[in-house]
Design a protein around this motif. Structure first.
Motif, PDB file in Angstrom:
ATOM      1  N   LEU A   1      36.069  48.780  37.966  1.00 29.55           N
ATOM      2  CA  LEU A   1      35.257  49.175  36.815  1.00 29.55           C
ATOM      3  C   LEU A   1      35.870  48.668  35.515  1.00 29.55           C
ATOM      4  CD1 LEU A   1      34.324  52.873  37.706  1.00 29.55           C
ATOM      5  CD2 LEU A   1      32.744  50.934  37.526  1.00 29.55           C
ATOM      6  N   ARG A   2      37.175  48.791  35.395  1.00 31.20           N
ATOM      7  CA  ARG A   2      37.838  48.321  34.178  1.00 31.20           C
ATOM      8  C   ARG A   2      37.693  46.813  34.009  1.00 31.20           C
ATOM      9  NH1 ARG A   2      43.234  52.122  34.773  1.00 31.20           N
ATOM     10  NH2 ARG A   2      42.428  53.911  33.579  1.00 31.20           N
ATOM     11  N   GLU A   3      37.778  46.088  35.118  1.00 29.60           N
ATOM     12  CA  GLU A   3      37.624  44.634  35.051  1.00 29.60           C
ATOM     13  C   GLU A   3      36.219  44.262  34.595  1.00 29.60           C
ATOM     14  OE1 GLU A   3      38.570  40.733  35.067  1.00 29.60           O
ATOM     15  OE2 GLU A   3      39.967  42.397  35.372  1.00 29.60           O
ATOM     16  N   LEU A   4      35.218  44.962  35.102  1.00 27.35           N
ATOM     17  CA  LEU A   4      33.844  44.715  34.667  1.00 27.35           C
ATOM     18  C   LEU A   4      33.689  45.014  33.173  1.00 27.35           C
ATOM     19  CD1 LEU A   4      31.761  46.202  37.625  1.00 27.35           C
ATOM     20  CD2 LEU A   4      32.028  43.789  37.045  1.00 27.35           C
ATOM     21  N   ALA A   5      34.229  46.155  32.752  1.00 28.05           N
ATOM     22  CA  ALA A   5      34.128  46.529  31.336  1.00 28.05           C
ATOM     23  C   ALA A   5      34.832  45.497  30.459  1.00 28.05           C
ATOM     24  CB  ALA A   5      34.721  47.920  31.126  1.00 28.05           C
ATOM     25  N   ASP A   6      35.990  45.006  30.888  1.00 27.25           N
ATOM     26  CA  ASP A   6      36.731  44.010  30.111  1.00 27.25           C
ATOM     27  C   ASP A   6      35.950  42.702  29.981  1.00 27.25           C
ATOM     28  OD1 ASP A   6      38.809  45.763  29.759  1.00 27.25           O
ATOM     29  OD2 ASP A   6      40.071  44.906  31.337  1.00 27.25           O
ATOM     30  N   ARG A   7      35.080  42.426  30.957  1.00 28.12           N
ATOM     31  CA  ARG A   7      34.270  41.218  30.911  1.00 28.12           C
ATOM     32  C   ARG A   7      32.992  41.407  30.088  1.00 28.12           C
ATOM     33  NH1 ARG A   7      34.700  37.786  36.345  1.00 28.12           N
ATOM     34  NH2 ARG A   7      36.898  38.134  36.852  1.00 28.12           N
ATOM     35  N   GLY A   8      32.852  42.593  29.519  1.00 31.39           N
ATOM     36  CA  GLY A   8      31.685  42.854  28.681  1.00 31.39           C
ATOM     37  C   GLY A   8      30.466  43.333  29.424  1.00 31.39           C
ATOM     38  N   VAL A   9      30.636  43.721  30.685  1.00 32.53           N
ATOM     39  CA  VAL A   9      29.509  44.236  31.460  1.00 32.53           C
ATOM     40  C   VAL A   9      29.178  45.654  30.997  1.00 32.53           C
ATOM     41  CG1 VAL A   9      28.702  44.864  33.774  1.00 32.53           C
ATOM     42  CG2 VAL A   9      30.124  42.831  33.456  1.00 32.53           C
ATOM     43  N   LYS A  10      27.905  45.922  30.774  1.00 32.37           N
ATOM     44  CA  LYS A  10      27.464  47.261  30.376  1.00 32.37           C
ATOM     45  C   LYS A  10      27.302  48.099  31.637  1.00 32.37           C
ATOM     46  CE  LYS A  10      24.630  47.609  26.913  1.00 32.37           C
ATOM     47  NZ  LYS A  10      23.414  47.631  26.063  1.00 32.37           N
TER      48      LYS A  10
END
Length: 205
Positions: A66-75
């Motif tokens: 989840l953190r990796e997705l958030a860091d990539r700008g995924v909502k």
């Protein structure tokens, strides 16, 4: 709530409960939720006392993913069949609420309100007509899998052993395949590989 509606119908059908003691779906759900939250409360108490850690309740690799997705700008959105306030409090206790930035949705005591379906509709309305190509759903239930496929998104089934919190649950895998999952994962221990498979879509939205 839909399950409790089925239970109420069965109780009425078999006639084993006096008419004056029959409950509707809300009454039976209140009993179920009271017992469920008693279990949750005991677990949270152990968490607060330091006897357990948040990681003891999370699927392997999920928070890192989840953190990796958030860091990539995924909502990120979270849709749960649990009552909404309980879903929010659980997310806070287990350390991932902030990653969703308020986009946590749960049941609201209305049979016409299917939180997972409503959330998908809300996502698509927010990101516009090009949304299906950049929409990916991760879930362990058939509702989110079917609804995502209907909308042209990528449906990833999470068929994890919930007792061990890692590894494959074969029965869950079968249900998710029948629901139309594009991909099945047992947990998020291979999160980097999963991100590669998601490709550029995971970097957009």
């Amino acid at each position: 709530l839909a399950q409790m509606k089925g239970l109420a119908d069965m109780v009425r059908e078999f006639g084993l409960v006096p008419e004056e003691k029959l409950l509707d779906e809300h009454g039976y759900k209140a009993i179920y939720n009271r017992e469920l939250m008693a279990v949750v409360g005991r677990r949270l108490a152990r968490l607060q006392r330091g006897e357990l850690e948040a990681e003891d309740f999370r699927i392997k690799g999920a928070l890192r993913f989840l953190r990796e997705l958030a860091d990539r700008g995924v909502k990120l959105y979270l849709a749960s069949g649990t009552d909404e306030q309980d879903a929010v409090e659980e997310a806070q206790a287990l350390g991932y609420a902030e990653l969703f930035q308020g986009r946590i949705y749960g049941a609201r005591g209305d049979l016409a309100h299917e939180p997972k379906r409503v959330v998908l509709e809300r996502i698509l309305s927010e990101v516009g007509p090009g949304a299906p190509g950049s929409l990916a759903t991760f879930g362990d239930g058939p509702v989110e899998i079917r609804e995502t496929r209907k909308r042209g998104g990528l449906a990833v089934g999470v068929a994890s052993d919930e007792v061990r919190r890692f590894g494959l649950d074969p029965a869950k895998r079968s249900r998710l395949i029948q629901a139309g999952a594009d991909l099945i994962v047992p947990d998020f221990s291979q999160g980097e590989r999963l991100l590669e498979l998601l490709g550029s879509g995971a970097r957009r939205s």
